[in-house]
Design a protein around this motif. Structure first.
Motif, PDB file in Angstrom:
ATOM      1  N   CYS A 182       6.876 -31.670  29.836  1.00 17.52           N
ATOM      2  CA  CYS A 182       5.963 -30.940  28.969  1.00 17.52           C
ATOM      3  C   CYS A 182       5.188 -31.940  28.098  1.00 17.52           C
ATOM      4  N   GLY A 183       3.950 -31.605  27.871  1.00 19.51           N
ATOM      5  CA  GLY A 183       3.124 -32.424  26.985  1.00 19.51           C
ATOM      6  C   GLY A 183       2.616 -31.548  25.862  1.00 19.51           C
ATOM      7  N   ILE A 184       2.653 -32.069  24.646  1.00 19.10           N
ATOM      8  CA  ILE A 184       2.104 -31.292  23.533  1.00 19.10           C
ATOM      9  C   ILE A 184       0.976 -32.079  22.859  1.00 19.10           C
ATOM     10  N   VAL A 185      -0.009 -31.340  22.382  1.00 15.22           N
ATOM     11  CA  VAL A 185      -1.153 -31.942  21.694  1.00 15.22           C
ATOM     12  C   VAL A 185      -1.515 -31.063  20.505  1.00 15.22           C
ATOM     13  N   GLY A 186      -1.950 -31.669  19.437  1.00 10.75           N
ATOM     14  CA  GLY A 186      -2.471 -30.911  18.306  1.00 10.75           C
ATOM     15  C   GLY A 186      -3.643 -31.659  17.710  1.00 10.75           C
ATOM     16  N   TYR A 187      -4.582 -30.909  17.149  1.00 12.50           N
ATOM     17  CA  TYR A 187      -5.758 -31.544  16.520  1.00 12.50           C
ATOM     18  C   TYR A 187      -6.074 -30.842  15.213  1.00 12.50           C
ATOM     19  N   ILE A 188      -6.445 -31.631  14.234  1.00 13.49           N
ATOM     20  CA  ILE A 188      -6.951 -31.058  12.992  1.00 13.49           C
ATOM     21  C   ILE A 188      -8.003 -32.033  12.456  1.00 13.49           C
ATOM     22  N   GLY A 189      -9.196 -31.512  12.199  1.00 14.48           N
ATOM     23  CA  GLY A 189     -10.268 -32.411  11.754  1.00 14.48           C
ATOM     24  C   GLY A 189     -11.545 -31.640  11.555  1.00 14.48           C
ATOM     25  N   LYS A 190     -12.669 -32.269  11.908  1.00 11.33           N
ATOM     26  CA  LYS A 190     -13.958 -31.613  11.666  1.00 11.33           C
ATOM     27  C   LYS A 190     -14.630 -31.168  12.964  1.00 11.33           C
ATOM     28  N   GLN A 191     -14.083 -31.616  14.103  1.00 13.68           N
ATOM     29  CA  GLN A 191     -14.713 -31.293  15.386  1.00 13.68           C
ATOM     30  C   GLN A 191     -14.148 -29.989  15.951  1.00 13.68           C
ATOM     31  N   LYS A 192     -14.830 -29.521  17.008  1.00 13.25           N
ATOM     32  CA  LYS A 192     -14.327 -28.342  17.705  1.00 13.25           C
ATOM     33  C   LYS A 192     -13.011 -28.716  18.393  1.00 13.25           C
ATOM     34  N   ALA A 193     -11.933 -28.053  18.012  1.00 13.36           N
ATOM     35  CA  ALA A 193     -10.599 -28.497  18.458  1.00 13.36           C
ATOM     36  C   ALA A 193     -10.358 -28.263  19.941  1.00 13.36           C
ATOM     37  N   SER A 194     -10.904 -27.179  20.517  1.00 12.24           N
ATOM     38  CA  SER A 194     -10.505 -26.807  21.882  1.00 12.24           C
ATOM     39  C   SER A 194     -10.830 -27.906  22.889  1.00 12.24           C
ATOM     40  N   ALA A 195     -12.059 -28.461  22.813  1.00 13.81           N
ATOM     41  CA  ALA A 195     -12.455 -29.471  23.800  1.00 13.81           C
ATOM     42  C   ALA A 195     -11.542 -30.699  23.692  1.00 13.81           C
ATOM     43  N   ILE A 196     -11.221 -31.075  22.467  1.00 14.64           N
ATOM     44  CA  ILE A 196     -10.395 -32.281  22.255  1.00 14.64           C
ATOM     45  C   ILE A 196      -8.973 -32.044  22.764  1.00 14.64           C
ATOM     46  N   ILE A 197      -8.453 -30.860  22.489  1.00 18.60           N
ATOM     47  CA  ILE A 197      -7.079 -30.564  22.926  1.00 18.60           C
ATOM     48  C   ILE A 197      -6.995 -30.483  24.453  1.00 18.60           C
TER      49      ILE A 197
END
Ligand code: M6R
Length: 616
Positions: free
Chosen positions: A2-17
C-alpha cells in the motif's frame, strides 16, 4: 505494501496526489482512492484497479480543494472491491482516513464500535480506525488548547495493535492532516509553501527534495502553514530535515518500455556506484565507512548471520558461499520470517547482517529487532536511504543504486551480490587472504561494470530465445555452489514476471526428484561455469538430454560443451569466482523479462505482488 500520499498547500491537491499515487503504485495496485477536502466536506473517489482507472472514471477528481489524501492498495483484509478501497470515512462522515499496514485487534474494536452504533461499509481492518477516532472525538470536550483532532488520533492509536502508516482528515479542521506511523514507513516532504506526506520519497520528489523521515510511534500534524511532530506519549520531537540526493528523472522510464528493462540496463552504472570509494588505498581490500565497528572488533567475529527475504535472501546465500570460501568464517543464512520464530543457537561473537533493498520489509525488520533483543549487533545492507531498517541498525552499507521501481528486483539484487563479494574480501583480508590475492580480487571487482556491460550485449540473442521458450509452462534452473542461489533467483524472476512455474535446484540434486519433471515440455536453464564444476554440470546436462529435456546453457565463453548437449547457448565472459554470480544473473534477468514481454505480462506490476512487503 500500500502507498499513502497526502498534500496540503496552495495548489489543487487532486492532481498532485494522483501523480504521487502513480509513483507509489509499485507498493500495491489492487485499487486506488483519493479524498479531497473542501469547505468542510470530503469528496471521495475510489475504485478497484489501477490509479489510471480511477482517474478516467471519476469526475469528482476535478474538485479544487487544496488538501487531500490518497491511497493505492495491496489487499489484506477484504477482497479487491470499490468498497474496500481507501479512503474510508467514519460513519458520521467526520473523518477520512487512509492506512498502510494491518490492525491486528480490529475485530474486538469493531465489535465494541458496533455496540455504540457505528456502521461499517467495508470488510477492511482499516475502517475501525476512523470510527474509533470518531468515537473519541465525539466523547472529547471541545477545547481551545491543542488540537482536539490531533489528540483524538493520538488516543485512538494507543489502543491499536499492529502496523500502520495513516493519514487522517477531519471535516471540522479543513486545513489539517494528522498522520502517524508504527511499522509502516512515512515521510514528510517540506516544500515551498506546501507539505506532502507519503510512504516513500518517490511520491514527493517532483515537488521537493527536503524530507523528514518519521520514526515509529511518531505523529505528524500538518497545517497549510507549518508542521509539528510528537510521539504517542505527546512528547514534542525536533524534526531533522534531510536532503534526498536523487531526482525525479531517476523515477522516470526515460525511454525504456518498462522499469525492469531500464533497471537491468542500468546495472553497470549501479554497480559502479555501489563500489565507489570502497576500496583501500593499497588496492588489496574493501573499505566500508558506515559499519560503525572497528576493524579490531570486527576481527573478533567468528560467525556471521544473514537475514533477508526473497531475492535478498538469495544474495545472502551467495555471500555465505563467498565468505566461507575466501574468509573461512562460518555464515548462517536465514529467511527473516523463519528466524523470528526459530530458537536458533547463536554464538558469543556473532554479528548479524540484514539485507533489504527497501529497508521496510516487515519480516526483516522484525528479525532484526529480535537479533538486537538478544544482544547482537546488527548491520544493514540496504538501498533506500533513511529506511526504517537503516535507521534501526547499528551501521551498514548503502547500496547506492538509485530507486528500484520494478517489482522484480534486478539492479538491487546484483548490487547485494557485489556487497557480499566485497564483504568476503574485507573479512578474508583480515584473515588468511594474501595481499596479492586481495589485489587480484579488487581488480576483478573493479572490472564488474564493464563485464556486465559486455554480458548485456547478449540481449538481442536472449530475446530470440525468449520468443522460442515463452509458451512452456515449467522450467528448471540449475547451478552449483555460488551459482545455486543464482539458479534460485532465475526461477524466482521467471515466476514473478511471467507467471510460469519454475524451480531452482543445485544441478546435481536434480536427480533426487526434480528429474521426474523432465520431458520435452520442461526446459532446463543450466549455469555452466568453466573450472572444476564444468564436467560435473555437463554430466547433469547429459542426464537431462537423455530424457529429451531441452536445455538453455548460460556458459562461460570458451567452454567446450559436448555436441548436442545444449539447445541454446548464452555466453558470459570468463571472470573471477567472486564476480561470476553477478555476471551469471544478467542473462536470467533478460530471459525472464523478454518471456514476460512476449506473454504481454504486466512486467513492472505483476499480479498479486508488491515491491515492499510491509505486512507479515
Ligand atoms: O526490499 P527487500 O529487499 O527487503 O525485499 C525482499 C523481497 O520482498 C524482494 O526481494 C522480492 O522477493 C522481490 N520481488 C524479488 O524480485
Amino acid at each position: 505494501m500500500c502507498g499513502i500520499v497526502g498534500y496540503i498547500g496552495k495548489q489543487k491537491a487532486s492532481a498532485i496526489i494522483l501523480e504521487g499515487l502513480k509513483r507509489l503504485e509499485y507498493r500495491g495496485y489492487d485499487s486506488a482512492g483519493i479524498a479531497i477536502q473542501k469547505n468542510g466536506r470530503f469528496e471521495v473517489a475510489k475504485k478497484a484497479g489501477r490509479v489510471e482507472g480511477l482517474i478516467k472514471s471519476t469526475p469528482a477528481l476535478k474538485i479544487s480543494g487544496t488538501s487531500g489524501i490518497g491511497h493505492t492498495r495491496w489487499a489484506t483484509h477484504g477482497g479487491v472491491t470499490d468498497a474496500n478501497a481507501h479512503t474510508h470515512l467514519s460513519s458520521d462522515g467526520k473523518f477520512a482516513l487512509i492506512h498502510n499496514g494491518i490492525i491486528e485487534n480490529y475485530a474486538g474494536i469493531k465489535k465494541f464500535l458496533l455496540t455504540k452504533g457505528y456502521t461499517f461499509q467495508s470488510e477492511t481492518d482499516t475502517e475501525v480506525l476512523c470510527n474509533l477516532i470518531a468515537y473519541h472525538y465525539q466523547k472529547e470536550p471541545a477545547t481551545t488548547e491543542g488540537s482536539r483532532f490531533l489528540e483524538c488520533v493520538r488516543k485512538t492509536l494507543r489502543h491499536i495493535e499492529g502496523a500502520y502508516g495513516i493519514a487522517v482528515m477531519c471535516s471540522d479542521c479543513p486545513a489539517e492532516i494528522v498522520s502517524a506511523r508504527k511499522g509502516s514507513p512515512l515521510i514528510l516532504g517540506v516544500g515551498d509553501n506546501e507539505y506532502m506526506l507519503a510512504s516513500d520519497v518517490a511520491a514527493i520528489i517532483s515537488r521537493t527534495q527536503n524530507v523528514v523521515y518519521l520514526k515509529d510511534g511518531e505523529i505528524l500534524h500538518l497545517t497549510a502553514r507549518d508542521f509539528s511532530i510528537s510521539t504517542l506519549e505527546a512528547e514534542d520531537v525536533s524534526p531533522v530535515i534531510d536532503r534526498v540526493t536523487w531526482s525525479i528523472e531517476d523515477t522516470d522510464l526515460n525511454g525504456s518500455a518498462h522499469f525492469m528493462e531500464k533497471e537491468i540496463f542500468e546495472q553497470p552504472a549501479a554497480l559502479e556506484n555501489t563500489m565507489r570509494g570502497r576500496f583501500a588505498e593499497d588496492g588489496s581490500t574493501a573499505n566500508f565507512g558506515g559499519l560503525n565497528i572497528s576493524p579490531v572488533d570486527f576481527r573478533q567475529i567468528d560467525r556471521f548471520h544473514f537475514l533477508a527475504c526473497g531475492s535478498a535472501w538469495h544474495a545472502c546465500l551467495v555471500a555465505e558461499h563467498l565468505i566461507e570460501r575466501f574468509a573461512r568464517v562460518p555464515v548462517e543464512v536465514d529467511y527473516s520470517s523463519e528466524f523470528r520464530y526459530r530458537n536458533t543457537p547463536l554464538g558469543k561473537n556473532a554479528l548479524f547482517f540484514v539485507v533489504s533493498q527497501s529497508g521496510e520489509t516487515i519480516d526483516t525488520l522484525a528479525a532484526m529487532r529480535e537479533a538486537k533483543r538478544k544482544g547482537y549487533m546488527v548491520l544493514a545492507v540496504n538501498n533506500v536511504v533513511g529506511s526504517t531498517i537503516a535507521r534501526e541498525s547499528a551501521g551498514g552499507i548503502y547500496q547506492h543504486v538509485g530507486p528500484e521501481i520494478g517489482v522484480a528486483s534486478t539492479k538491487a539484487f546484483t548490487s547485494q551480490l557485489l556487497v557480499g563479494a566485497m564483504l568476503a574480501l574485507y573479512i578474508g583480508r583480515m584473515r588468511d587472504m594474501s595481499f596479492s590475492d586481495g589485489v587480484e580480487y579488487v581488480n576483478a571487482l573493479k572490472g564488474v561494470p564493464d563485464i556486465v556491460r559486455r554480458t548485456l550485449e547478449q540481449a538481442p540473442h536472449i530475446r530470440e530465445i525468449a520468443k522460442r521458450y515463452a509458451h512452456y509452462h515449467d522450467f528448471l534452473f540449475l547451478g552449483r555452489l555460488s551459482l545455486f542461489p543464482v539458479a534460485l533467483e532465475g526461477a524466482l524472476k521467471l515466476k514473478e514476471v511471467s507467471y510460469i512455474h519454475a524451480e531452482g535446484y543445485p544441478a546435481a540434486e536434480m536427480k533426487h526428484g526434480p528429474i521426474a519433471l523432465i520431458s520435452e515440455n520442461c526446459p532446463s536453464v543450466f549455469l555452466v561455469p568453466s573450472g572444476e564444476m564444468f564436467t560435473k554440470v555437463v554430466s547433469s546436462m547429459q542426464e537431462i538430454k537423455a530424457r529429451k529435456g531441452r536445455i538453455i546453457a548460460i556458459a562461460t565463453e570458451g567452454c567446450e560443451l559436448p555436441e548436442g548437449v545444449a539447445d541454446e547457448v548464452i555466453s558470459i565472459p570468463a571472470c573471477h569466482e567472486a564476480v561470476l554470480p553477478i555476471v551469471a544473473t544478467i542473462p536470467m534477468q533478460l530471459l525472464s523479462y523478454y518471456i514476460a514481454v512476449e506473454l504481454k505480462r504486466d512486467v513492472d506490476k505483476p499480479r498479486n505482488l508488491a515491491k515492499s512487503v510491509t505486512v507479515e
